[in-house]
Design a protein around this motif. Structure first.
Motif, PDB file in Angstrom:
ATOM      1  N   LEU A 185       0.822  -1.208   0.000  1.00 44.09           N
ATOM      2  CA  LEU A 185       0.000   0.000   0.000  1.00 44.09           C
ATOM      3  C   LEU A 185       0.858   1.261   0.000  1.00 44.09           C
ATOM      4  CD1 LEU A 185      -2.781  -1.012   2.575  1.00 44.09           C
ATOM      5  CD2 LEU A 185      -2.969  -0.911   0.092  1.00 44.09           C
ATOM      6  N   ASN A 186       1.972   1.228   0.720  1.00 44.94           N
ATOM      7  CA  ASN A 186       2.852   2.401   0.747  1.00 44.94           C
ATOM      8  C   ASN A 186       3.528   2.623  -0.599  1.00 44.94           C
ATOM      9  OD1 ASN A 186       3.431   3.780   3.592  1.00 44.94           O
ATOM     10  ND2 ASN A 186       2.903   1.634   3.954  1.00 44.94           N
ATOM     11  N   VAL A 187       3.841   1.542  -1.310  1.00 42.75           N
ATOM     12  CA  VAL A 187       4.449   1.714  -2.643  1.00 42.75           C
ATOM     13  C   VAL A 187       3.488   2.459  -3.570  1.00 42.75           C
ATOM     14  CG1 VAL A 187       5.232   0.465  -4.686  1.00 42.75           C
ATOM     15  CG2 VAL A 187       5.962  -0.270  -2.428  1.00 42.75           C
ATOM     16  N   VAL A 188       2.195   2.165  -3.440  1.00 45.72           N
ATOM     17  CA  VAL A 188       1.206   2.823  -4.298  1.00 45.72           C
ATOM     18  C   VAL A 188       0.929   4.249  -3.830  1.00 45.72           C
ATOM     19  CG1 VAL A 188      -1.177   2.703  -5.131  1.00 45.72           C
ATOM     20  CG2 VAL A 188       0.175   0.617  -4.899  1.00 45.72           C
ATOM     21  N   ILE A 189       0.701   4.434  -2.531  1.00 43.74           N
ATOM     22  CA  ILE A 189       0.292   5.750  -2.030  1.00 43.74           C
ATOM     23  C   ILE A 189       1.499   6.658  -1.804  1.00 43.74           C
ATOM     24  CG2 ILE A 189      -1.015   6.944  -0.238  1.00 43.74           C
ATOM     25  CD1 ILE A 189      -2.663   5.066  -2.005  1.00 43.74           C
ATOM     26  N   ASN A 190       2.557   6.109  -1.243  1.00 43.35           N
ATOM     27  CA  ASN A 190       3.725   6.922  -0.895  1.00 43.35           C
ATOM     28  C   ASN A 190       4.767   6.962  -2.013  1.00 43.35           C
ATOM     29  OD1 ASN A 190       3.690   8.366   1.497  1.00 43.35           O
ATOM     30  ND2 ASN A 190       4.080   6.563   2.761  1.00 43.35           N
ATOM     31  N   GLY A 191       4.457   6.364  -3.159  1.00 43.16           N
ATOM     32  CA  GLY A 191       5.455   6.301  -4.230  1.00 43.16           C
ATOM     33  C   GLY A 191       5.906   7.676  -4.708  1.00 43.16           C
ATOM     34  N   ILE A 202       1.864   9.189   6.462  1.00 40.08           N
ATOM     35  CA  ILE A 202       1.006   8.444   5.537  1.00 40.08           C
ATOM     36  C   ILE A 202       1.116   6.947   5.806  1.00 40.08           C
ATOM     37  CG2 ILE A 202       0.665   7.828   3.119  1.00 40.08           C
ATOM     38  CD1 ILE A 202       1.408  10.697   2.406  1.00 40.08           C
ATOM     39  N   ALA A 203       2.335   6.445   6.060  1.00 41.44           N
ATOM     40  CA  ALA A 203       2.517   5.027   6.366  1.00 41.44           C
ATOM     41  C   ALA A 203       1.763   4.645   7.637  1.00 41.44           C
ATOM     42  CB  ALA A 203       4.002   4.715   6.509  1.00 41.44           C
ATOM     43  N   THR A 204       1.759   5.540   8.628  1.00 40.49           N
ATOM     44  CA  THR A 204       1.030   5.266   9.864  1.00 40.49           C
ATOM     45  C   THR A 204      -0.471   5.179   9.613  1.00 40.49           C
ATOM     46  OG1 THR A 204       2.737   6.446  11.112  1.00 40.49           O
ATOM     47  CG2 THR A 204       0.642   6.063  12.220  1.00 40.49           C
ATOM     48  N   LEU A 205      -0.999   6.109   8.808  1.00 45.89           N
ATOM     49  CA  LEU A 205      -2.427   6.099   8.516  1.00 45.89           C
ATOM     50  C   LEU A 205      -2.818   4.875   7.685  1.00 45.89           C
ATOM     51  CD1 LEU A 205      -2.992   9.901   7.756  1.00 45.89           C
ATOM     52  CD2 LEU A 205      -3.523   8.640   9.852  1.00 45.89           C
ATOM     53  N   LEU A 206      -1.948   4.467   6.754  1.00 50.95           N
ATOM     54  CA  LEU A 206      -2.238   3.270   5.966  1.00 50.95           C
ATOM     55  C   LEU A 206      -2.271   2.028   6.854  1.00 50.95           C
ATOM     56  CD1 LEU A 206      -0.106   3.908   2.738  1.00 50.95           C
ATOM     57  CD2 LEU A 206      -2.599   3.976   2.962  1.00 50.95           C
ATOM     58  N   TRP A 207      -1.349   1.941   7.781  1.00 51.13           N
ATOM     59  CA  TRP A 207      -1.331   0.804   8.712  1.00 51.13           C
ATOM     60  C   TRP A 207      -2.599   0.787   9.572  1.00 51.13           C
ATOM     61  CZ3 TRP A 207       3.084  -0.113  12.842  1.00 51.13           C
ATOM     62  CH2 TRP A 207       2.896  -1.376  13.435  1.00 51.13           C
ATOM     63  N   LEU A 208      -3.004   1.983  10.033  1.00 52.05           N
ATOM     64  CA  LEU A 208      -4.219   2.076  10.839  1.00 52.05           C
ATOM     65  C   LEU A 208      -5.434   1.621  10.035  1.00 52.05           C
ATOM     66  CD1 LEU A 208      -5.960   3.027  13.241  1.00 52.05           C
ATOM     67  CD2 LEU A 208      -5.814   5.332  12.293  1.00 52.05           C
ATOM     68  N   ALA A 209      -5.550   2.121   8.787  1.00 49.26           N
ATOM     69  CA  ALA A 209      -6.700   1.761   7.960  1.00 49.26           C
ATOM     70  C   ALA A 209      -6.698   0.281   7.601  1.00 49.26           C
ATOM     71  CB  ALA A 209      -6.699   2.611   6.682  1.00 49.26           C
ATOM     72  N   TYR A 210      -5.528  -0.329   7.529  1.00 46.45           N
ATOM     73  CA  TYR A 210      -5.445  -1.754   7.191  1.00 46.45           C
ATOM     74  C   TYR A 210      -5.808  -2.647   8.377  1.00 46.45           C
ATOM     75  CZ  TYR A 210      -3.198  -6.276   6.348  1.00 46.45           C
ATOM     76  OH  TYR A 210      -2.940  -7.621   6.235  1.00 46.45           O
ATOM     77  N   GLU A 211      -5.358  -2.311   9.590  1.00 46.83           N
ATOM     78  CA  GLU A 211      -5.463  -3.251  10.710  1.00 46.83           C
ATOM     79  C   GLU A 211      -6.645  -3.000  11.627  1.00 46.83           C
ATOM     80  OE1 GLU A 211      -2.677  -4.718  14.456  1.00 46.83           O
ATOM     81  OE2 GLU A 211      -1.812  -4.383  12.478  1.00 46.83           O
ATOM     82  N   ALA A 212      -6.886  -1.761  12.040  1.00 52.86           N
ATOM     83  CA  ALA A 212      -7.889  -1.508  13.079  1.00 52.86           C
ATOM     84  C   ALA A 212      -9.299  -1.929  12.663  1.00 52.86           C
ATOM     85  CB  ALA A 212      -7.854  -0.045  13.499  1.00 52.86           C
ATOM     86  N   PRO A 213      -9.802  -1.582  11.466  1.00 54.34           N
ATOM     87  CA  PRO A 213     -11.174  -2.008  11.128  1.00 54.34           C
ATOM     88  C   PRO A 213     -11.345  -3.524  11.057  1.00 54.34           C
ATOM     89  CG  PRO A 213     -10.458  -0.213   9.708  1.00 54.34           C
ATOM     90  CD  PRO A 213      -9.247  -0.682  10.432  1.00 54.34           C
TER      91      PRO A 213
END
Length: 344
Positions: free
Chosen positions: A175-181, A227-238
């Motif tokens: 996800l970071n490669v796509v969003i944070n690229g 951004i990496a922190t928010l992506l991790w949150l969106a991936y795991e918490a829900p």
């Protein structure tokens, strides 16, 4: 069967004498302890003729001896000395009187109850049917520690949890490669000139610390970490809040449940569990402090032998269980479910 070979030994009941032991019982009369015993067993003694029956005496006021109390021991009775080394009770042996303790290390024969007050030695299991006396505490190491089974399920092993975490890291990295690229590309464009300037400075005798990073590089780095922190949150918490499983946990067949019940955690509780670990991600830019703290959190289940809880599990009061191969899922008892998927 006794392990003591046949021969002459001191009589445990009378240490001043010795008798012949044939491997199963004592034979013959006792001889003094300092006497030289004969070779082999003693000669068989002839049985004395039976005593004549007493004649009936006429009834009269003659005094009769008072019977002894059944609770009092016979005359001359007292505690007996311990048997010789390796001695085993012969067949037909009965329990000693109440209050008399067997010698150290003694074990009751199979099918026979130990005397009252007997306690098994440390490191040995008690015989079947033995009941401990009131207030008795088992010696350390007698009983193996019981493994906790939250809601009837085994705890997830450290190996499956590690593999599941690595799978989740790989998913977040994609996800970071796509969003944070784009941010990573811009940061690299700023980093390459600075790297070349650092090499030139060192070639001229200067120090690598003389070349300072641009403010744009620092801004891009913090943007990527956030951004990496928010992506991790969106991936795991829900996913943890709704089903207790991320992609890695589904593959490894492990699940996060609450300690008190098996209801879904909800986003708030799942966020609190993730925040104990994930909010340290922006601190990677502070000399890697965030990475060190996250690493300590990830290895913390090793030091919890009871529930294998990581620090973020203790914060959210959760535990990670292993699902059985029959697809049985934890179901809260109040819902009336039977704990199997695909069934009503």
């Amino acid at each position: 069967m006794s392990s003591l070979p046949a021969g002459w030994y001191k009589d445990p009941a009378e240490p001043d004498t010795q008798r012949y032991w044939d491997g199963e019982g004592w034979l013959g009369k006792a001889i003094p302890a300092d006497a030289v015993p004969p070779d082999g067993p003693p000669p068989v003694e002839e049985e004395p003729p039976p005593a004549p029956e007493p004649t009936a005496t006429p009834a009269g006021p003659a005094a009769t001896p008072a019977p002894q109390s059944p609770q009092s021991p016979p005359p001359g009775w007292g505690p007996q000395p311990p048997p010789p080394p390796g001695w085993q009770p012969p067949p037909g042996w009965h329990q000693p009187p109440a209050g008399q303790q067997p010698p150290p290390g003694w074990q009751p024969p199979a099918g026979q109850q130990p005397p009252p007050g007997w306690q098994p030695p440390a490191g040995q299991q008690p015989p079947p049917g033995w009941q401990p006396p009131p207030g008795w505490q088992p010696p350390p190491g007698m009983f193996p520690p019981m493994q906790a089974r939250p809601h009837g399920f085994a705890l997830a092993g450290l190996g499956p949890r590690l593999v599941a975490r690595l799978i989740d890291i790989g998913a977040v990295l994609l996800l970071n490669v796509v969003i944070n690229g784009w941010f990573a590309y811009q940061w690299a464009r700023e980093f390459v000139p600075m790297y070349r300037a650092t090499l030139d400075e060192m070639a001229n005798g200067g120090s690598a610390w003389d070349v300072q990073a641009s403010g744009r590089m620092d801004g891009l780095l913090w943007a990527m970490l956030i951004i990496a922190t928010l992506l991790w949150l969106a991936y795991e918490a829900p996913s943890i809040g709704s089903s207790g499983q991320t992609l890695g946990k589904r593959i490894m067949r492990i699940k996060v449940v609450a300690v008190e019940d098996t209801k879904p955690l909800g986003f708030g509780r799942a966020f609190g569990r993730w925040a104990r670990l994930g909010l340290w991600t922006p601190a990677w830019g502070c000399a890697g402090i965030g990475f060190v703290l996250q690493l300590i959190d990830c290895v913390s289940p090793i030091f919890d032998q009871q529930l294998r809880q990581a620090f973020h599990d203790k914060t959210a009061r959760t535990v990670v269980i292993a699902l059985p191969p029959d697809d049985r899922q934890p179901v809260d008892a109040t819902t009336g479910g039977n704990g199997s998927t695909g069934q009503n």
